[in-house]
Design a protein around this motif. Structure first.
Motif, PDB file in Angstrom:
ATOM      1  N   ILE A 175       2.197 -13.996  37.794  1.00  0.00           N
ATOM      2  CA  ILE A 175       2.912 -12.938  38.507  1.00  0.00           C
ATOM      3  C   ILE A 175       3.037 -13.287  39.990  1.00  0.00           C
ATOM      4  O   ILE A 175       4.109 -13.173  40.581  1.00  0.00           O
ATOM      5  CB  ILE A 175       2.185 -11.588  38.357  1.00  0.00           C
ATOM      6  CG1 ILE A 175       2.104 -11.185  36.879  1.00  0.00           C
ATOM      7  CG2 ILE A 175       2.874 -10.500  39.181  1.00  0.00           C
ATOM      8  CD1 ILE A 175       1.190 -10.001  36.629  1.00  0.00           C
ATOM      9  N   ALA A 176       1.927 -13.713  40.595  1.00  0.00           N
ATOM     10  CA  ALA A 176       1.926 -14.035  42.025  1.00  0.00           C
ATOM     11  C   ALA A 176       0.711 -14.884  42.344  1.00  0.00           C
ATOM     12  O   ALA A 176      -0.284 -14.878  41.609  1.00  0.00           O
ATOM     13  CB  ALA A 176       1.897 -12.752  42.855  1.00  0.00           C
ATOM     14  N   HIS A 177       0.785 -15.638  43.426  1.00  0.00           N
ATOM     15  CA  HIS A 177      -0.394 -16.345  43.930  1.00  0.00           C
ATOM     16  C   HIS A 177      -0.264 -16.483  45.440  1.00  0.00           C
ATOM     17  O   HIS A 177       0.846 -16.566  45.978  1.00  0.00           O
ATOM     18  CB  HIS A 177      -0.575 -17.706  43.255  1.00  0.00           C
ATOM     19  CG  HIS A 177       0.453 -18.722  43.616  1.00  0.00           C
ATOM     20  ND1 HIS A 177       1.748 -18.681  43.135  1.00  0.00           N
ATOM     21  CD2 HIS A 177       0.376 -19.818  44.422  1.00  0.00           C
ATOM     22  CE1 HIS A 177       2.420 -19.698  43.618  1.00  0.00           C
ATOM     23  NE2 HIS A 177       1.629 -20.404  44.406  1.00  0.00           N
ATOM     24  N   LYS A 178      -1.416 -16.498  46.125  1.00  0.00           N
ATOM     25  CA  LYS A 178      -1.390 -16.513  47.579  1.00  0.00           C
ATOM     26  C   LYS A 178      -2.737 -17.009  48.099  1.00  0.00           C
ATOM     27  O   LYS A 178      -3.784 -16.666  47.552  1.00  0.00           O
ATOM     28  CB  LYS A 178      -1.120 -15.096  48.102  1.00  0.00           C
ATOM     29  CG  LYS A 178      -0.932 -14.975  49.606  1.00  0.00           C
ATOM     30  CD  LYS A 178      -0.645 -13.526  49.963  1.00  0.00           C
ATOM     31  CE  LYS A 178      -0.469 -13.318  51.453  1.00  0.00           C
ATOM     32  NZ  LYS A 178       0.744 -13.981  51.975  1.00  0.00           N
ATOM     33  N   LYS A 179      -2.705 -17.815  49.141  1.00  0.00           N
ATOM     34  CA  LYS A 179      -3.946 -18.254  49.775  1.00  0.00           C
ATOM     35  C   LYS A 179      -4.494 -17.092  50.610  1.00  0.00           C
ATOM     36  O   LYS A 179      -3.832 -16.594  51.514  1.00  0.00           O
ATOM     37  CB  LYS A 179      -3.730 -19.476  50.661  1.00  0.00           C
ATOM     38  CG  LYS A 179      -5.034 -20.009  51.270  1.00  0.00           C
ATOM     39  CD  LYS A 179      -4.840 -21.342  51.958  1.00  0.00           C
ATOM     40  CE  LYS A 179      -6.108 -21.813  52.656  1.00  0.00           C
ATOM     41  NZ  LYS A 179      -7.224 -22.055  51.725  1.00  0.00           N
ATOM     42  N   ILE A 180      -5.735 -16.699  50.296  1.00  0.00           N
ATOM     43  CA  ILE A 180      -6.341 -15.521  50.910  1.00  0.00           C
ATOM     44  C   ILE A 180      -7.537 -15.879  51.776  1.00  0.00           C
ATOM     45  O   ILE A 180      -7.748 -15.287  52.828  1.00  0.00           O
ATOM     46  CB  ILE A 180      -6.773 -14.505  49.821  1.00  0.00           C
ATOM     47  CG1 ILE A 180      -5.562 -14.082  48.970  1.00  0.00           C
ATOM     48  CG2 ILE A 180      -7.456 -13.294  50.436  1.00  0.00           C
ATOM     49  CD1 ILE A 180      -4.480 -13.347  49.720  1.00  0.00           C
ATOM     50  N   LEU A 204     -14.182  -9.998  53.189  1.00  0.00           N
ATOM     51  CA  LEU A 204     -13.806  -9.146  52.066  1.00  0.00           C
ATOM     52  C   LEU A 204     -12.417  -8.608  52.356  1.00  0.00           C
ATOM     53  O   LEU A 204     -12.203  -7.939  53.374  1.00  0.00           O
ATOM     54  CB  LEU A 204     -14.799  -7.991  51.906  1.00  0.00           C
ATOM     55  CG  LEU A 204     -14.535  -7.006  50.760  1.00  0.00           C
ATOM     56  CD1 LEU A 204     -14.734  -7.682  49.408  1.00  0.00           C
ATOM     57  CD2 LEU A 204     -15.462  -5.794  50.878  1.00  0.00           C
ATOM     58  N   ASN A 205     -11.458  -8.945  51.480  1.00  0.00           N
ATOM     59  CA  ASN A 205     -10.069  -8.549  51.679  1.00  0.00           C
ATOM     60  C   ASN A 205      -9.647  -7.504  50.665  1.00  0.00           C
ATOM     61  O   ASN A 205      -9.989  -7.600  49.476  1.00  0.00           O
ATOM     62  CB  ASN A 205      -9.139  -9.761  51.546  1.00  0.00           C
ATOM     63  CG  ASN A 205      -9.326 -10.749  52.675  1.00  0.00           C
ATOM     64  OD1 ASN A 205      -9.157 -10.431  53.835  1.00  0.00           O
ATOM     65  ND2 ASN A 205      -9.696 -11.967  52.332  1.00  0.00           N
ATOM     66  N   LYS A 206      -8.904  -6.517  51.142  1.00  0.00           N
ATOM     67  CA  LYS A 206      -8.272  -5.542  50.252  1.00  0.00           C
ATOM     68  C   LYS A 206      -6.823  -5.964  50.089  1.00  0.00           C
ATOM     69  O   LYS A 206      -6.078  -6.061  51.069  1.00  0.00           O
ATOM     70  CB  LYS A 206      -8.364  -4.133  50.850  1.00  0.00           C
ATOM     71  CG  LYS A 206      -7.728  -3.064  49.974  1.00  0.00           C
ATOM     72  CD  LYS A 206      -7.622  -1.731  50.706  1.00  0.00           C
ATOM     73  CE  LYS A 206      -8.936  -1.003  50.740  1.00  0.00           C
ATOM     74  NZ  LYS A 206      -8.772   0.404  51.208  1.00  0.00           N
ATOM     75  N   LEU A 207      -6.412  -6.215  48.833  1.00  0.00           N
ATOM     76  CA  LEU A 207      -5.101  -6.784  48.545  1.00  0.00           C
ATOM     77  C   LEU A 207      -4.244  -5.820  47.732  1.00  0.00           C
ATOM     78  O   LEU A 207      -4.760  -5.103  46.860  1.00  0.00           O
ATOM     79  CB  LEU A 207      -5.248  -8.094  47.755  1.00  0.00           C
ATOM     80  CG  LEU A 207      -6.205  -9.139  48.321  1.00  0.00           C
ATOM     81  CD1 LEU A 207      -6.361 -10.297  47.352  1.00  0.00           C
ATOM     82  CD2 LEU A 207      -5.724  -9.629  49.677  1.00  0.00           C
ATOM     83  N   THR A 217      -9.072  -6.208  56.019  1.00  0.00           N
ATOM     84  CA  THR A 217     -10.066  -7.288  55.991  1.00  0.00           C
ATOM     85  C   THR A 217     -11.285  -6.876  56.789  1.00  0.00           C
ATOM     86  O   THR A 217     -11.152  -6.364  57.905  1.00  0.00           O
ATOM     87  CB  THR A 217      -9.506  -8.598  56.590  1.00  0.00           C
ATOM     88  OG1 THR A 217      -8.371  -9.020  55.842  1.00  0.00           O
ATOM     89  CG2 THR A 217     -10.559  -9.701  56.532  1.00  0.00           C
ATOM     90  N   ILE A 218     -12.471  -7.097  56.221  1.00  0.00           N
ATOM     91  CA  ILE A 218     -13.713  -6.901  56.958  1.00  0.00           C
ATOM     92  C   ILE A 218     -14.617  -8.106  56.729  1.00  0.00           C
ATOM     93  O   ILE A 218     -14.363  -8.925  55.830  1.00  0.00           O
ATOM     94  CB  ILE A 218     -14.447  -5.602  56.544  1.00  0.00           C
ATOM     95  CG1 ILE A 218     -14.886  -5.676  55.073  1.00  0.00           C
ATOM     96  CG2 ILE A 218     -13.600  -4.380  56.813  1.00  0.00           C
ATOM     97  CD1 ILE A 218     -15.811  -4.539  54.668  1.00  0.00           C
ATOM     98  N   VAL A 219     -15.661  -8.220  57.526  1.00  0.00           N
ATOM     99  CA  VAL A 219     -16.692  -9.243  57.328  1.00  0.00           C
ATOM    100  C   VAL A 219     -17.966  -8.496  56.930  1.00  0.00           C
ATOM    101  O   VAL A 219     -18.730  -8.050  57.804  1.00  0.00           O
ATOM    102  CB  VAL A 219     -16.905 -10.090  58.592  1.00  0.00           C
ATOM    103  CG1 VAL A 219     -17.976 -11.144  58.353  1.00  0.00           C
ATOM    104  CG2 VAL A 219     -15.594 -10.744  59.019  1.00  0.00           C
ATOM    105  N   PRO A 220     -18.206  -8.318  55.625  1.00  0.00           N
ATOM    106  CA  PRO A 220     -19.298  -7.460  55.177  1.00  0.00           C
ATOM    107  C   PRO A 220     -20.675  -8.105  55.237  1.00  0.00           C
ATOM    108  O   PRO A 220     -21.693  -7.409  55.257  1.00  0.00           O
ATOM    109  CB  PRO A 220     -18.917  -7.156  53.734  1.00  0.00           C
ATOM    110  CG  PRO A 220     -18.166  -8.374  53.298  1.00  0.00           C
ATOM    111  CD  PRO A 220     -17.418  -8.847  54.505  1.00  0.00           C
ATOM    112  N   HIS A 221     -20.701  -9.435  55.240  1.00  0.00           N
ATOM    113  CA  HIS A 221     -21.964 -10.162  55.200  1.00  0.00           C
ATOM    114  C   HIS A 221     -21.907 -11.356  56.158  1.00  0.00           C
ATOM    115  O   HIS A 221     -20.833 -11.750  56.617  1.00  0.00           O
ATOM    116  CB  HIS A 221     -22.252 -10.657  53.783  1.00  0.00           C
ATOM    117  CG  HIS A 221     -22.470  -9.555  52.790  1.00  0.00           C
ATOM    118  ND1 HIS A 221     -23.677  -8.921  52.628  1.00  0.00           N
ATOM    119  CD2 HIS A 221     -21.614  -8.976  51.896  1.00  0.00           C
ATOM    120  CE1 HIS A 221     -23.567  -7.995  51.685  1.00  0.00           C
ATOM    121  NE2 HIS A 221     -22.331  -8.009  51.228  1.00  0.00           N
ATOM    122  N   MET A 222     -23.074 -11.949  56.386  1.00  0.00           N
ATOM    123  CA  MET A 222     -23.147 -13.114  57.262  1.00  0.00           C
ATOM    124  C   MET A 222     -22.687 -14.390  56.559  1.00  0.00           C
ATOM    125  O   MET A 222     -22.245 -15.338  57.200  1.00  0.00           O
ATOM    126  CB  MET A 222     -24.578 -13.299  57.758  1.00  0.00           C
ATOM    127  CG  MET A 222     -25.057 -12.196  58.673  1.00  0.00           C
ATOM    128  SD  MET A 222     -26.808 -12.374  59.092  1.00  0.00           S
ATOM    129  CE  MET A 222     -26.782 -13.956  59.957  1.00  0.00           C
TER     130      MET A 222
END
Length: 298
Positions: A175-180, A204-207, A217-222
């Motif tokens: 269906i689709a592909h994308k570099k995330i 962590l990305n919300k797509l 996008t957030i950085v949830p962990h180190m």
């Protein structure tokens, strides 16, 4: 929200890579770099038995709801189909062409099992007969993560190059592909109407579920996000190599940080795997410290 440590399960001699729950039986399965798959009583936290021995490390376990089958993907490319009654039986021994099996997914709508080999190929078996139905290439490199949408129509895959792929589960067309991510995709989950992706870049990305456009996008962990676990429709938990468990709402607002830094008796090495039982409302986590932690949510 309250999160309390319910029990700590001790017995593994090496790092644990995967856990799975059979909610109907109220049992937990665990495996990793040991030579066996272990069965625990989830309600009491008591060791039950070594379900079966294995020839190499186990990277993924999958329990099918309302079924006696437990599937185990091994480093040597074997896929074991275990019938876990009182007398355990090896129902089938399947195999991918080359390399390890990193991820498994059950397609309930078609009663099919999907496995990803180390070479980026997908293999689809009929669960009734264990005949190999299809195989197709997703990526030229390793694919480590799979997630199935709640309606069962879309499968997401993530590869070592940071690319997320969406496939139709009916005929397996792209269906689709994308570099995330910069670096590999280490975890995927459909939550709250979005696809969430975690990576080795600690993001962590919300797509968007159809276009893969990044909504947030957030950085949830180190460090690497090793797992994303939906907790119903409005919450999720993430685990990481940074030894923390974090619980979020679907707006990616942090609700709870479970770690030794917060004075909680959590893991002291990388957390590699987690699973959730909605009936008991517990999360099971495990990792390199060789123990399993059962957390009660309330």
């Amino acid at each position: 929200m309250e999160v309390n440590l319910r029990s700590t399960l001790v017995g593994h001699q090496n790092p644990i890579y995967t856990v799975a729950i059979d909610a109907a039986k109220k049992v937990l399965y665990s495996a990793g770099n040991d030579k066996g798959i272990v069965e625990w009583d989830l309600a009491t936290g008591v060791f039950k038995r070594v379900l079966c021995t294995v020839a190499s490390s186990v990277y993924c376990l999958l329990s099918i709801p309302q079924s006696e089958y437990l599937f185990a993907g091994l480093r040597n490319g074997e896929l074991l189909v275990i019938e876990g009654n009182e007398n355990v039986a090896l129902k089938a021994r399947l195999k991918v062409e080359k390399g390890a099996i990193f991820a498994l997914q059950y397609l309930a709508n078609k009663n099919e099992l999907l496995a990803i080999g180390e070479q980026g190929k997908a293999y689809v078996w009929d669960v009734a007969t264990f005949d190999l139905l299809y195989q197709f290439e997703i990526s030229k490199t390793t694919v480590r993560s799979i997630s199935l949408s709640p309606d069962g129509k879309t499968i997401a895959f993530g590869d070592k190059d940071g690319i997320v792929y969406l496939y139709d589960s009916h005929d397996f067309h792209l269906i689709a592909h994308k570099k995330i991510h910069e670096g590999g995709v280490s975890s995927l989950a459909f939550v709250g109407g979005y696809l969430l992706s975690g990576g080795r870049d600690a993001k962590l990305n919300k797509l968007d579920m159809s276009t893969l456009l990044i909504v947030d996008t957030i950085v949830p962990h180190m460090f690497t996000v090793y797992g994303i676990q939906p907790l119903g429709n409005s919450l999720l938990s993430t685990i990481s190599r940074d030894k923390t468990i974090k619980i979020w709402n679907t707006e990616l607002k942090l609700l709870k940080n479970i770690s030794r830094d917060k004075g909680i008796e959590s893991h002291f090495l990388s957390i590699n795997t987690q699973c959730f039982d909605p009936a008991l409302n517990v999360i099971a986590t495990a990792g390199d410290d060789k123990v399993i932690k059962i957390w009660q949510l309330s």
